[in-house]
Design a protein around this motif. Sequence first.
Motif, PDB file in Angstrom:
ATOM      1  N   ARG A  86       0.794  -1.222   0.000  1.00 39.63           N
ATOM      2  CA  ARG A  86       0.000   0.000   0.000  1.00 39.63           C
ATOM      3  C   ARG A  86       0.831   1.279   0.000  1.00 39.63           C
ATOM      4  O   ARG A  86       0.278   2.380   0.101  1.00 39.63           O
ATOM      5  N   TYR A  87       2.134   1.155  -0.114  1.00 39.05           N
ATOM      6  CA  TYR A  87       2.996   2.315   0.042  1.00 39.05           C
ATOM      7  C   TYR A  87       3.325   2.982  -1.293  1.00 39.05           C
ATOM      8  O   TYR A  87       3.494   2.319  -2.311  1.00 39.05           O
ATOM      9  N   MET A  88       3.438   4.308  -1.241  1.00 45.02           N
ATOM     10  CA  MET A  88       3.872   5.054  -2.414  1.00 45.02           C
ATOM     11  C   MET A  88       5.314   4.654  -2.775  1.00 45.02           C
ATOM     12  O   MET A  88       6.092   4.252  -1.912  1.00 45.02           O
ATOM     13  N   GLY A  89       5.675   4.810  -4.059  1.00 42.29           N
ATOM     14  CA  GLY A  89       7.034   4.501  -4.474  1.00 42.29           C
ATOM     15  C   GLY A  89       7.323   3.017  -4.503  1.00 42.29           C
ATOM     16  O   GLY A  89       8.368   2.563  -4.045  1.00 42.29           O
ATOM     17  N   SER A  90       6.391   2.220  -5.003  1.00 41.30           N
ATOM     18  CA  SER A  90       6.559   0.767  -5.031  1.00 41.30           C
ATOM     19  C   SER A  90       7.739   0.353  -5.911  1.00 41.30           C
ATOM     20  O   SER A  90       8.103   1.054  -6.864  1.00 41.30           O
ATOM     21  N   ASP A  91       8.320  -0.775  -5.594  1.00 40.63           N
ATOM     22  CA  ASP A  91       9.433  -1.339  -6.348  1.00 40.63           C
ATOM     23  C   ASP A  91       8.966  -2.638  -7.005  1.00 40.63           C
ATOM     24  O   ASP A  91       8.901  -3.673  -6.339  1.00 40.63           O
ATOM     25  N   PRO A  92       8.584  -2.605  -8.285  1.00 36.29           N
ATOM     26  CA  PRO A  92       8.052  -3.816  -8.932  1.00 36.29           C
ATOM     27  C   PRO A  92       8.991  -5.010  -8.840  1.00 36.29           C
ATOM     28  O   PRO A  92       8.537  -6.140  -8.667  1.00 36.29           O
ATOM     29  N   ASP A 139       8.960  -6.288  -5.153  1.00 37.02           N
ATOM     30  CA  ASP A 139       7.639  -6.849  -4.867  1.00 37.02           C
ATOM     31  C   ASP A 139       7.460  -8.190  -5.565  1.00 37.02           C
ATOM     32  O   ASP A 139       6.907  -9.138  -5.005  1.00 37.02           O
ATOM     33  N   MET A 140       7.915  -8.251  -6.811  1.00 37.37           N
ATOM     34  CA  MET A 140       7.812  -9.483  -7.588  1.00 37.37           C
ATOM     35  C   MET A 140       8.597 -10.612  -6.929  1.00 37.37           C
ATOM     36  O   MET A 140       8.117 -11.745  -6.818  1.00 37.37           O
ATOM     37  N   GLN A 141       9.814 -10.306  -6.476  1.00 40.61           N
ATOM     38  CA  GLN A 141      10.652 -11.316  -5.842  1.00 40.61           C
ATOM     39  C   GLN A 141      10.014 -11.838  -4.560  1.00 40.61           C
ATOM     40  O   GLN A 141      10.012 -13.030  -4.280  1.00 40.61           O
ATOM     41  N   TYR A 142       9.470 -10.915  -3.779  1.00 39.45           N
ATOM     42  CA  TYR A 142       8.976 -11.261  -2.445  1.00 39.45           C
ATOM     43  C   TYR A 142       7.629 -11.966  -2.474  1.00 39.45           C
ATOM     44  O   TYR A 142       7.433 -12.996  -1.831  1.00 39.45           O
ATOM     45  N   SER A 143       6.680 -11.424  -3.239  1.00 39.93           N
ATOM     46  CA  SER A 143       5.309 -11.916  -3.162  1.00 39.93           C
ATOM     47  C   SER A 143       4.914 -12.893  -4.255  1.00 39.93           C
ATOM     48  O   SER A 143       3.997 -13.677  -4.073  1.00 39.93           O
ATOM     49  N   TYR A 144       5.586 -12.848  -5.394  1.00 42.54           N
ATOM     50  CA  TYR A 144       5.146 -13.644  -6.538  1.00 42.54           C
ATOM     51  C   TYR A 144       6.087 -14.797  -6.846  1.00 42.54           C
ATOM     52  O   TYR A 144       5.687 -15.958  -6.888  1.00 42.54           O
ATOM     53  N   ILE A 145       7.364 -14.482  -7.027  1.00 47.84           N
ATOM     54  CA  ILE A 145       8.337 -15.516  -7.386  1.00 47.84           C
ATOM     55  C   ILE A 145       8.545 -16.504  -6.245  1.00 47.84           C
ATOM     56  O   ILE A 145       8.743 -17.695  -6.474  1.00 47.84           O
ATOM     57  N   SER A 146       8.466 -16.015  -5.001  1.00 47.48           N
ATOM     58  CA  SER A 146       8.656 -16.920  -3.860  1.00 47.48           C
ATOM     59  C   SER A 146       7.593 -18.013  -3.864  1.00 47.48           C
ATOM     60  O   SER A 146       7.854 -19.146  -3.449  1.00 47.48           O
ATOM     61  N   GLY A 147       6.397 -17.670  -4.341  1.00 50.41           N
ATOM     62  CA  GLY A 147       5.341 -18.678  -4.415  1.00 50.41           C
ATOM     63  C   GLY A 147       5.624 -19.756  -5.447  1.00 50.41           C
ATOM     64  O   GLY A 147       5.224 -20.912  -5.285  1.00 50.41           O
ATOM     65  N   LEU A 148       6.304 -19.376  -6.511  1.00 53.89           N
ATOM     66  CA  LEU A 148       6.687 -20.344  -7.539  1.00 53.89           C
ATOM     67  C   LEU A 148       7.942 -21.103  -7.160  1.00 53.89           C
ATOM     68  O   LEU A 148       8.307 -22.093  -7.802  1.00 53.89           O
ATOM     69  N   GLN A 149       8.619 -20.610  -6.112  1.00 52.88           N
ATOM     70  CA  GLN A 149       9.866 -21.196  -5.615  1.00 52.88           C
ATOM     71  C   GLN A 149      10.926 -21.279  -6.718  1.00 52.88           C
ATOM     72  O   GLN A 149      11.655 -22.264  -6.831  1.00 52.88           O
ATOM     73  N   LEU A 150      10.982 -20.225  -7.523  1.00 53.05           N
ATOM     74  CA  LEU A 150      12.030 -20.135  -8.550  1.00 53.05           C
ATOM     75  C   LEU A 150      13.351 -19.758  -7.886  1.00 53.05           C
ATOM     76  O   LEU A 150      13.387 -18.953  -6.969  1.00 53.05           O
ATOM     77  N   LYS A 151      14.420 -20.323  -8.368  1.00 54.62           N
ATOM     78  CA  LYS A 151      15.749 -20.071  -7.822  1.00 54.62           C
ATOM     79  C   LYS A 151      16.557 -19.179  -8.769  1.00 54.62           C
ATOM     80  O   LYS A 151      16.482 -19.326  -9.991  1.00 54.62           O
ATOM     81  N   THR A 152      17.327 -18.285  -8.195  1.00 56.28           N
ATOM     82  CA  THR A 152      18.194 -17.428  -8.992  1.00 56.28           C
ATOM     83  C   THR A 152      19.440 -18.174  -9.440  1.00 56.28           C
ATOM     84  O   THR A 152      19.945 -17.957 -10.542  1.00 56.28           O
ATOM     85  N   ILE A 181      -1.032  -0.894 -14.769  1.00 56.88           N
ATOM     86  CA  ILE A 181      -1.990  -1.674 -13.976  1.00 56.88           C
ATOM     87  C   ILE A 181      -1.500  -1.759 -12.542  1.00 56.88           C
ATOM     88  O   ILE A 181      -2.282  -1.765 -11.598  1.00 56.88           O
ATOM     89  N   ILE A 182      -0.182  -1.849 -12.387  1.00 56.88           N
ATOM     90  CA  ILE A 182       0.449  -1.766 -11.072  1.00 56.88           C
ATOM     91  C   ILE A 182       1.362  -0.545 -11.063  1.00 56.88           C
ATOM     92  O   ILE A 182       1.899  -0.165 -12.103  1.00 56.88           O
ATOM     93  N   PRO A 183       1.543   0.099  -9.909  1.00 56.95           N
ATOM     94  CA  PRO A 183       2.417   1.277  -9.855  1.00 56.95           C
ATOM     95  C   PRO A 183       3.883   0.875  -9.858  1.00 56.95           C
ATOM     96  O   PRO A 183       4.234  -0.246  -9.487  1.00 56.95           O
ATOM     97  N   ASP A 184       4.740   1.784 -10.300  1.00 64.27           N
ATOM     98  CA  ASP A 184       6.169   1.554 -10.184  1.00 64.27           C
ATOM     99  C   ASP A 184       6.800   2.729  -9.461  1.00 64.27           C
ATOM    100  O   ASP A 184       6.113   3.670  -9.046  1.00 64.27           O
ATOM    101  N   SER A 185       8.095   2.684  -9.289  1.00 61.74           N
ATOM    102  CA  SER A 185       8.783   3.700  -8.495  1.00 61.74           C
ATOM    103  C   SER A 185       8.717   5.087  -9.121  1.00 61.74           C
ATOM    104  O   SER A 185       8.934   6.090  -8.436  1.00 61.74           O
ATOM    105  N   ASN A 186       8.393   5.176 -10.412  1.00 57.22           N
ATOM    106  CA  ASN A 186       8.324   6.465 -11.091  1.00 57.22           C
ATOM    107  C   ASN A 186       6.910   7.037 -11.125  1.00 57.22           C
ATOM    108  O   ASN A 186       6.693   8.136 -11.629  1.00 57.22           O
ATOM    109  N   SER A 187       5.953   6.287 -10.605  1.00 54.33           N
ATOM    110  CA  SER A 187       4.563   6.732 -10.659  1.00 54.33           C
ATOM    111  C   SER A 187       4.353   7.935  -9.747  1.00 54.33           C
ATOM    112  O   SER A 187       4.771   7.928  -8.592  1.00 54.33           O
ATOM    113  N   ASN A 188       3.705   8.960 -10.271  1.00 56.00           N
ATOM    114  CA  ASN A 188       3.380  10.164  -9.491  1.00 56.00           C
ATOM    115  C   ASN A 188       1.920  10.061  -9.079  1.00 56.00           C
ATOM    116  O   ASN A 188       1.021  10.350  -9.853  1.00 56.00           O
ATOM    117  N   MET A 189       1.694   9.632  -7.846  1.00 54.35           N
ATOM    118  CA  MET A 189       0.322   9.335  -7.432  1.00 54.35           C
ATOM    119  C   MET A 189      -0.230  10.308  -6.410  1.00 54.35           C
ATOM    120  O   MET A 189      -1.351  10.173  -5.968  1.00 54.35           O
TER     121      MET A 189
END
Length: 502
Positions: A224-230, A233-246, A276-284
């Motif tokens: 919910r925070y301004m200045g999101s980091d796609p 966020d992707m690494q933490y909430s989405y990729i972790s669910g797929l358990q993809l390894k770097t 559709i999702i905000p990024d760090s450059n979004s002026n909201m």
Amino acid sequence: MTKNGFGKLLKVLTVSLVASLALGLLAGCNGNKASDKNEEKVLRIGTTYGGGDDSWFRQQYTDIFEYTNQNIKIEIVPAVDQSQYRYYDGTEPYVQPDYVDSMKKLMTGSNPVDIVIADTSTLKQLIQENLLKQLDPMIQEDKFDTTDFVPSVIDGLKDLGEGNLYALTPSFSSSALFFNKKIFTDAGVEPPTDKSTWDDIFAKARLVAKGEGKDRVYGFSFNRYMGSDPFGDMQYSYISGLQLKTYDEKAENMTVNSPQWVKVWETMSKLAKDKIIPDSNSNMNNSETWTAVSGDLFLSGKVAMTIGESNYVNEIADANNNASKIKNFTPVDWDVVTVPVHPEKPDVGGNVYLNNTFSINSSAPNADTAWEFIKFVNGPDFAKLKSRSNSYEMVSRKSFIQPKQGLNYNIQAFYLLKPFPPTNPKDDKLLVDKPGLYSINNVGRTYFQQVLENKKTPEEALNEWAEKGNKMLQEIKINPKTQFQEDGTPFIPEEGAGGVKY
């Protein structure tokens, strides 16, 4: 009544309440093995980290037990004493402590701890090394009721012990997907439901996103925070669910140049580029005046759906209750559903965390007393108390989980899914032994940004990340102390030069 007189009355009432509660808990403890004996005992509790003032921990877990078992003295022993870092002056390189090894030393030394409180990653490794007592026989012998525990909690603990219980936890933290009802109604779109897939949520996000520039309302945000980091966020909430390894298990070869990784980057980059999702450059921020909700995407009406913790309910309720005091704020009509799931694991969500698990050391000198304490903090009386006083976590006994502040919302969304398996202890060990591995992730962020800027396709960026990462892994293999500058240039921190190993 004067202010001073009211304060005295409040103190009297508080003392009376605590005394009444303690007496009730004492009655519940009658017949306990620990309280039937008059001899003085010392129960030692090992925590993953701590040090300095342990008053918060004692207030949370041990004060009432000691009050009701006055022959027992509890000692809190941290595996890593973090108070030492207050005096770190940078003249020596900081070395990330090994929490698991430090805990094992507490458990196997000359004066071993009786109880171990740890996260699930540490717990899993201790189970695998046969350092903890199985609790099932004691649960059966004492007919200790675990049927009231939230299934996601008890099943998550059993999964760590291959079907057996080696720990219990009185509380857990969790998140859910918050959604703005009005935004969905205005768009004529059905709101999300429990166990929706990520693709379903992203599809709905496209249908409800609207507006341009400062008036843009985004469909979804990972937080919910301004200045999101796609990327983060992707690494933490989405990729972790797929358990993809770097990289692979030995940290010798990159694994990001795969079709599954390409699909993830294609999905996320398109959502960001299509706004559709905000990024760090979004002026909201469409208001020049700061308000109590202007930095919150959801409360300020800038996003239709966001992932939030259980205590976020309190923040929304407080804002709604004080709407008349907040400039240009309209109370939010909201509800929650489970965090989105991946089709491969429809009953598993990555946002249920068992932060403090309570176990008994296999070498515990006071195993019986340890079990009495674990029963106490995981019992119904304790759950009843903590359900009213703990605003940051939820109690594990579902009978005492109630909507906060008298609200009506889908509270089951916070505990309907099972937690993801904990991180592999070997992965954590790699990061301790090879701190330069953290830099590989930062390099990935740079390549993802190039995708967002249309400088590279996801496939091109991932291939280049793999190539760059493999060179970095080779440097680490030659010398595990190797670290990297922002551009990936390797260096070896000099002893006494104040280099930091994260």
